[in-house]
Scaffold this motif. Structure first.
Motif, mmCIF file in Angstrom:
data_model
loop_
_atom_site.group_PDB
_atom_site.id
_atom_site.type_symbol
_atom_site.label_atom_id
_atom_site.label_comp_id
_atom_site.label_asym_id
_atom_site.label_seq_id
_atom_site.Cartn_x
_atom_site.Cartn_y
_atom_site.Cartn_z
ATOM 1 N N THR A 105 0.840 -1.207 0.000
ATOM 2 C CA THR A 105 0.000 0.000 0.000
ATOM 3 C C THR A 105 0.868 1.247 0.000
ATOM 4 O OG1 THR A 105 -1.795 -1.174 1.120
ATOM 5 C CG2 THR A 105 -1.809 1.239 1.261
ATOM 6 N N GLU A 106 1.865 1.274 0.851
ATOM 7 C CA GLU A 106 2.765 2.435 0.900
ATOM 8 C C GLU A 106 3.529 2.600 -0.408
ATOM 9 O OE1 GLU A 106 2.783 4.876 3.019
ATOM 10 O OE2 GLU A 106 1.334 3.876 4.322
ATOM 11 N N MET A 107 3.918 1.503 -1.033
ATOM 12 C CA MET A 107 4.610 1.582 -2.319
ATOM 13 C C MET A 107 3.703 2.176 -3.390
ATOM 14 S SD MET A 107 6.782 -1.974 -2.306
ATOM 15 C CE MET A 107 7.685 -1.655 -3.818
ATOM 16 N N VAL A 108 2.431 1.767 -3.393
ATOM 17 C CA VAL A 108 1.456 2.314 -4.346
ATOM 18 C C VAL A 108 1.292 3.816 -4.113
ATOM 19 C CG1 VAL A 108 -1.009 2.341 -4.959
ATOM 20 C CG2 VAL A 108 0.206 0.163 -4.748
ATOM 21 N N LEU A 109 1.117 4.213 -2.867
ATOM 22 C CA LEU A 109 0.918 5.630 -2.550
ATOM 23 C C LEU A 109 2.155 6.451 -2.880
ATOM 24 C CD1 LEU A 109 -1.099 5.279 0.769
ATOM 25 C CD2 LEU A 109 -1.962 5.959 -1.486
ATOM 26 N N TRP A 110 3.318 5.904 -2.619
ATOM 27 C CA TRP A 110 4.558 6.604 -2.946
ATOM 28 C C TRP A 110 4.673 6.816 -4.456
ATOM 29 C CZ3 TRP A 110 8.785 4.794 -5.770
ATOM 30 C CH2 TRP A 110 9.901 5.641 -5.755
ATOM 31 N N ALA A 111 4.434 5.760 -5.233
ATOM 32 C CA ALA A 111 4.527 5.869 -6.694
ATOM 33 C C ALA A 111 3.491 6.853 -7.231
ATOM 34 C CB ALA A 111 4.350 4.502 -7.343
ATOM 35 N N ALA A 112 2.271 6.797 -6.704
ATOM 36 C CA ALA A 112 1.207 7.696 -7.170
ATOM 37 C C ALA A 112 1.523 9.153 -6.834
ATOM 38 C CB ALA A 112 -0.132 7.284 -6.564
ATOM 39 N N ALA A 113 2.264 9.381 -5.757
ATOM 40 C CA ALA A 113 2.625 10.750 -5.372
ATOM 41 C C ALA A 113 3.747 11.313 -6.248
ATOM 42 C CB ALA A 113 3.045 10.793 -3.903
ATOM 43 N N HIS A 114 4.535 10.447 -6.847
ATOM 44 C CA HIS A 114 5.721 10.912 -7.565
ATOM 45 C C HIS A 114 5.730 10.619 -9.062
ATOM 46 C CE1 HIS A 114 7.671 12.112 -3.867
ATOM 47 N NE2 HIS A 114 7.253 10.984 -3.331
ATOM 48 N N GLU A 115 4.799 9.816 -9.528
ATOM 49 C CA GLU A 115 4.756 9.435 -10.937
ATOM 50 C C GLU A 115 3.317 9.468 -11.431
ATOM 51 O OE1 GLU A 115 7.487 8.559 -12.800
ATOM 52 O OE2 GLU A 115 8.784 8.924 -11.067
ATOM 53 N N LYS A 116 3.157 9.547 -12.725
ATOM 54 C CA LYS A 116 1.829 9.424 -13.310
ATOM 55 C C LYS A 116 1.507 7.930 -13.383
ATOM 56 C CE LYS A 116 -1.001 10.574 -17.219
ATOM 57 N NZ LYS A 116 -1.089 11.102 -18.559
ATOM 58 N N MET A 126 -7.171 4.123 -1.034
ATOM 59 C CA MET A 126 -6.079 3.966 -0.063
ATOM 60 C C MET A 126 -5.833 5.264 0.698
ATOM 61 S SD MET A 126 -3.252 1.869 -2.243
ATOM 62 C CE MET A 126 -3.364 0.116 -2.537
ATOM 63 N N ARG A 127 -5.832 6.385 -0.026
ATOM 64 C CA ARG A 127 -5.554 7.681 0.608
ATOM 65 C C ARG A 127 -6.663 8.090 1.570
ATOM 66 N NH1 ARG A 127 -3.559 10.701 -4.767
ATOM 67 N NH2 ARG A 127 -1.347 10.237 -4.588
ATOM 68 N N GLU A 128 -7.913 7.852 1.184
ATOM 69 C CA GLU A 128 -9.051 8.310 1.997
ATOM 70 C C GLU A 128 -9.126 7.600 3.338
ATOM 71 O OE1 GLU A 128 -12.501 7.964 -0.502
ATOM 72 O OE2 GLU A 128 -11.849 9.602 -1.795
ATOM 73 N N ASP A 129 -8.879 6.283 3.337
ATOM 74 C CA ASP A 129 -8.957 5.544 4.599
ATOM 75 C C ASP A 129 -8.088 4.297 4.498
ATOM 76 O OD1 ASP A 129 -9.577 4.329 6.994
ATOM 77 O OD2 ASP A 129 -11.726 4.765 6.849
ATOM 78 N N LYS A 130 -6.804 4.503 4.732
ATOM 79 C CA LYS A 130 -5.840 3.416 4.598
ATOM 80 C C LYS A 130 -6.162 2.260 5.552
ATOM 81 C CE LYS A 130 -1.741 4.940 4.590
ATOM 82 N NZ LYS A 130 -0.407 5.403 4.992
ATOM 83 N N SER A 131 -6.562 2.577 6.766
ATOM 84 C CA SER A 131 -6.879 1.524 7.742
ATOM 85 C C SER A 131 -8.040 0.666 7.270
ATOM 86 C CB SER A 131 -7.203 2.129 9.105
ATOM 87 O OG SER A 131 -6.073 2.773 9.624
ATOM 88 N N LYS A 132 -9.066 1.310 6.740
ATOM 89 C CA LYS A 132 -10.227 0.571 6.229
ATOM 90 C C LYS A 132 -9.819 -0.284 5.029
ATOM 91 C CE LYS A 132 -14.808 1.186 4.244
ATOM 92 N NZ LYS A 132 -15.734 2.143 3.648
ATOM 93 N N PHE A 133 -9.033 0.277 4.133
ATOM 94 C CA PHE A 133 -8.571 -0.466 2.965
ATOM 95 C C PHE A 133 -7.818 -1.723 3.398
ATOM 96 C CE2 PHE A 133 -5.142 -1.510 0.046
ATOM 97 C CZ PHE A 133 -5.863 -1.782 -1.107
ATOM 98 N N LEU A 134 -6.875 -1.570 4.319
ATOM 99 C CA LEU A 134 -6.088 -2.708 4.780
ATOM 100 C C LEU A 134 -6.943 -3.735 5.521
ATOM 101 C CD1 LEU A 134 -2.860 -0.819 5.856
ATOM 102 C CD2 LEU A 134 -3.107 -2.407 3.924
#
Length: 145
Positions: A105-116, A126-134
């Motif tokens: 999840t963190e890898m996805v969020l990191w890539a989405a923050a820095h790449e298209k 994932m961004r809206e509610d990471k705990s719920k997603f997990l």
């Protein structure tokens, strides 16, 4: 050489370049194909060789077989016979494997923050509610065991 304990407490020898925890992670997960297989198990519910082959990244059969074997050897996935055809295998994440959900999840969020990247609906979720997603990922995993 490092000694690792598996879930039963048994020790097994593992050759590692160093004792660094990050090195151990990289050596277990290996490469992008291993991470994409784990992703497909967590998010798409893939559990058969055929389902992994149908992924849109187009893994080659020899690479897929090798990565599934390595993930099983490291205790990240396990296999069981397919109830409808005992010659086929069903691949399942172990507890060790599902524990990678926050990491991926963190890898996805990191890539989405820095790449298209694509799949913005998943990124938003994932961004809206990471705990719920997990929690949902873990719940799906628990229901498949």
């Amino acid at each position: 050489m490092a000694r690792n304990r598996d879930k039963t407490g048994s020790q097994r020898s593992v050759e590692r370049r160093s004792e660094c925890p990050l090195n151990a992670s990289v050596e277990m997960l290996g490469d992008r194909w291993s991470l994409l297989i784990i992703r497909d198990m967590m998010l798409r519910g893939a559990s058969t060789y055929k389902e992994f082959l149908e992924g849109y990244e187009g893994v080659a059969t020899n690479i897929l077989a090798d990565r599934l074997r390595k993930l099983a050897a490291h205790g990240i996935i396990t296999t069981q016979p397919d109830p409808s055809d005992g010659r086929k295998l069903i691949y399942l994440l172990t507890e060790k494997g599902i524990d990678l959900a926050p990491v991926l999840t963190e890898m996805v969020l990191w890539a989405a923050a820095h790449e298209k990247t694509g799949n913005q609906a998943l990124v938003r979720q994932m961004r809206e509610d990471k705990s719920k997603f997990l929690a949902e990922v873990r719940q799906r995993w628990a229901s498949c065991r």
